[in-house]
Design a protein around this motif. Sequence first.
Motif, short mmCIF file in Angstrom:
data_model
loop_
_atom_site.label_atom_id
_atom_site.label_comp_id
_atom_site.label_asym_id
_atom_site.label_seq_id
_atom_site.Cartn_x
_atom_site.Cartn_y
_atom_site.Cartn_z
N MET A 126 0.89 -0.76 -0.07
CA MET A 126 0.49 -0.16 0.19
C MET A 126 0.76 0.70 0.27
SD MET A 126 -3.43 1.56 2.97
CE MET A 126 -3.80 -0.20 2.44
N LEU A 127 1.72 1.61 0.82
CA LEU A 127 3.20 2.21 0.48
C LEU A 127 3.47 2.52 -0.52
CD1 LEU A 127 5.29 3.55 3.20
CD2 LEU A 127 6.51 2.92 0.85
N ALA A 128 4.08 1.56 -1.33
CA ALA A 128 4.86 1.76 -2.36
C ALA A 128 3.37 2.54 -3.46
CB ALA A 128 5.07 0.70 -3.18
N ALA A 129 2.07 1.74 -3.65
CA ALA A 129 0.86 1.99 -4.71
C ALA A 129 0.79 3.49 -3.85
CB ALA A 129 -0.12 1.31 -4.64
N ILE A 130 0.49 3.79 -3.04
CA ILE A 130 -0.31 5.58 -2.17
C ILE A 130 1.13 6.50 -2.31
CG2 ILE A 130 0.23 7.30 -0.73
CD1 ILE A 130 -1.93 5.16 1.06
N GLY A 131 2.11 5.83 -2.52
CA GLY A 131 3.22 6.27 -2.61
C GLY A 131 4.19 6.88 -4.62
N LEU A 132 3.35 5.70 -4.94
CA LEU A 132 3.63 6.23 -6.90
C LEU A 132 2.44 7.61 -7.17
CD1 LEU A 132 3.85 2.98 -7.76
CD2 LEU A 132 5.60 4.96 -7.99
N ILE A 133 0.72 7.50 -6.39
CA ILE A 133 0.24 7.56 -6.32
C ILE A 133 0.55 9.40 -6.55
CG2 ILE A 133 -2.22 9.16 -5.95
CD1 ILE A 133 -2.59 5.88 -5.31
N GLY A 170 13.26 10.45 -3.29
CA GLY A 170 13.14 11.14 -4.58
C GLY A 170 11.89 10.84 -5.71
N SER A 171 11.71 9.15 -4.99
CA SER A 171 11.23 8.00 -6.18
C SER A 171 10.46 7.44 -5.67
CB SER A 171 11.71 7.88 -7.54
OG SER A 171 13.09 7.34 -6.27
N MET A 172 9.64 6.88 -6.36
CA MET A 172 9.24 5.09 -6.13
C MET A 172 9.20 4.16 -7.09
SD MET A 172 8.02 5.42 -2.54
CE MET A 172 7.04 4.82 -2.32
N ASN A 173 9.64 3.20 -6.29
CA ASN A 173 10.16 1.85 -6.90
C ASN A 173 8.60 1.10 -7.16
OD1 ASN A 173 11.30 -1.37 -7.77
ND2 ASN A 173 12.16 0.44 -8.87
N SER A 174 8.02 0.26 -8.18
CA SER A 174 6.79 -0.85 -7.82
C SER A 174 6.99 -1.99 -7.07
CB SER A 174 6.38 -0.66 -8.95
OG SER A 174 7.14 -0.97 -10.00
N SER A 175 8.97 -2.32 -7.41
CA SER A 175 8.48 -3.35 -7.13
C SER A 175 9.37 -3.29 -5.34
CB SER A 175 9.78 -4.02 -8.08
OG SER A 175 9.26 -4.91 -9.02
N SER A 176 10.38 -2.90 -5.12
CA SER A 176 10.98 -2.64 -4.50
C SER A 176 10.63 -2.07 -3.06
CB SER A 176 12.70 -2.28 -4.57
OG SER A 176 12.83 -0.87 -4.51
N SER A 177 10.01 -0.56 -3.17
CA SER A 177 9.76 0.43 -2.37
C SER A 177 8.35 -0.60 -1.40
CB SER A 177 8.89 1.76 -2.56
OG SER A 177 9.33 2.24 -3.61
N GLY A 178 9.01 -0.07 0.53
CA GLY A 178 7.88 -0.46 0.97
C GLY A 178 7.75 -2.24 1.19
N LEU A 179 8.83 -2.89 0.61
CA LEU A 179 9.54 -4.14 0.18
C LEU A 179 9.38 -5.30 2.24
CD1 LEU A 179 9.34 -6.79 -1.46
CD2 LEU A 179 11.33 -6.47 -1.31
N ASN A 180 8.79 -5.34 2.45
CA ASN A 180 8.80 -6.44 3.91
C ASN A 180 8.63 -4.74 4.85
OD1 ASN A 180 9.42 -8.69 3.36
ND2 ASN A 180 11.86 -8.01 2.75
N TYR A 181 8.15 -4.26 4.61
CA TYR A 181 7.57 -3.07 6.16
C TYR A 181 6.28 -3.84 6.89
CZ TYR A 181 10.12 0.76 3.76
OH TYR A 181 11.16 1.69 3.29
N GLU A 182 5.55 -4.42 6.12
CA GLU A 182 4.43 -4.82 6.96
C GLU A 182 5.88 -5.93 8.05
OE1 GLU A 182 5.60 -7.92 3.67
OE2 GLU A 182 4.19 -5.71 3.37
N MET A 183 6.59 -6.73 7.89
CA MET A 183 7.09 -7.55 9.27
C MET A 183 8.42 -6.39 9.86
SD MET A 183 10.25 -9.91 8.11
CE MET A 183 11.45 -11.11 9.24
N ASP A 184 8.51 -5.88 9.32
CA ASP A 184 8.82 -4.53 10.83
C ASP A 184 7.81 -4.66 11.09
OD1 ASP A 184 11.90 -5.18 9.57
OD2 ASP A 184 11.72 -3.31 8.21
N ALA A 185 7.10 -3.93 10.98
CA ALA A 185 5.54 -3.24 11.54
C ALA A 185 5.21 -4.14 12.31
CB ALA A 185 4.48 -2.59 10.37
N ILE A 186 5.37 -5.54 11.74
CA ILE A 186 4.36 -5.90 12.91
C ILE A 186 5.38 -6.76 14.27
CG2 ILE A 186 3.47 -8.57 13.44
CD1 ILE A 186 2.45 -8.65 10.28
N ALA A 187 6.83 -6.50 13.94
CA ALA A 187 8.27 -6.71 15.04
C ALA A 187 7.69 -5.97 15.71
CB ALA A 187 9.26 -7.07 14.26
N ALA A 188 8.00 -5.14 15.14
CA ALA A 188 8.45 -3.59 16.31
C ALA A 188 6.64 -3.51 17.12
CB ALA A 188 8.09 -2.33 15.77
N THR A 189 5.45 -4.02 16.58
CA THR A 189 4.59 -3.57 17.42
C THR A 189 4.02 -4.78 18.30
OG1 THR A 189 3.13 -2.65 14.91
CG2 THR A 189 2.36 -4.28 17.15
#
Length: 324
Positions: free
Chosen positions: A78-85, A241-260
Amino acid sequence: MEKLTKNKWNLKEFVKENSPMVALVVLFILAVVLEGTTFLNLNNLINILLNNAIIGIISLGMMLIIITAGIDLSVGSMLAAIGLITIYVLNQTNSILLAFGAAIVSGAVLGALTGVLVAQFAIPAFIVTLGTMRIYRSLAQYALNGGGSTTMGSASDSFISIANTSILGIPVPVWIWILTVLVISLLTKKTAFGRHVYAVGSNERATFLAGINVKKILILVYAVAGVLIAIAAILEASRLGSMNSSSSGLNYEMDAIAATVIGGTAMMGGRGSVSGTVFGTLTLGIINNLMNLMGMPSFLVGTVKGLIIIVAVLMQKALDRKGD
């Protein structure tokens, strides 16, 4: 003797109730022992905050979702998609305000859509967000593939400078993280919505029977999480300064779950705190930084994070059993 026993009991209770903070302090001391002045260098400490500000913001939304006994696996996509938007609207209109507005509205709508599927149609959050994780990422890749690239950049220096500016020596993303911490803390502690979030996670059926609109609460929780993801996406797009559709936000869900989870939020719902989530985020940040300073292979970072999640959940279960 009785006083000594009482003090020992108080110490155990303190450690139990403040385990995320205690874990962070112990890790901080360990980092100082292992890396000394290199770790304590002011620039290094600021970099830890900067590098984890975006995950810290996302983790606050993840905390709210997990408190309701849900989960969101789609935050990175979602972060990657919104960043591109955000960048697309910025490039088309040359208006930072319109780009920000598009991002926030997109985050709220996508988050609310997830909430509707979870609340209204009773689809497990794991299944819904597993699906949306694939949808958002593939749509982002499809949208950019038409232009023959996986990256969309911004030519706006004003936009790029937002996340690359410091105020009083502290980077703007860190200030925004602090602001979101204060807002979510007030939301959870001082509002009826916050109390209802905990109630839904503790006992959804009892909450419904008490006259609380459970579906509305769930939809709002996912919408708030979506807005936080949008804020994180804006900062990510601005910083890079840019967003990558393949790598931006990759595995952020794991980091967020781990932190929580490290922060003490119960995976079964009903328990969690903003302060604990902040401590959990900083704990992950220090671990990443320490592994980097020690020259450990970056491929092992995922292994460490995975183990941390499992250990944190096992510790939660152990503490819950002792509490019973």
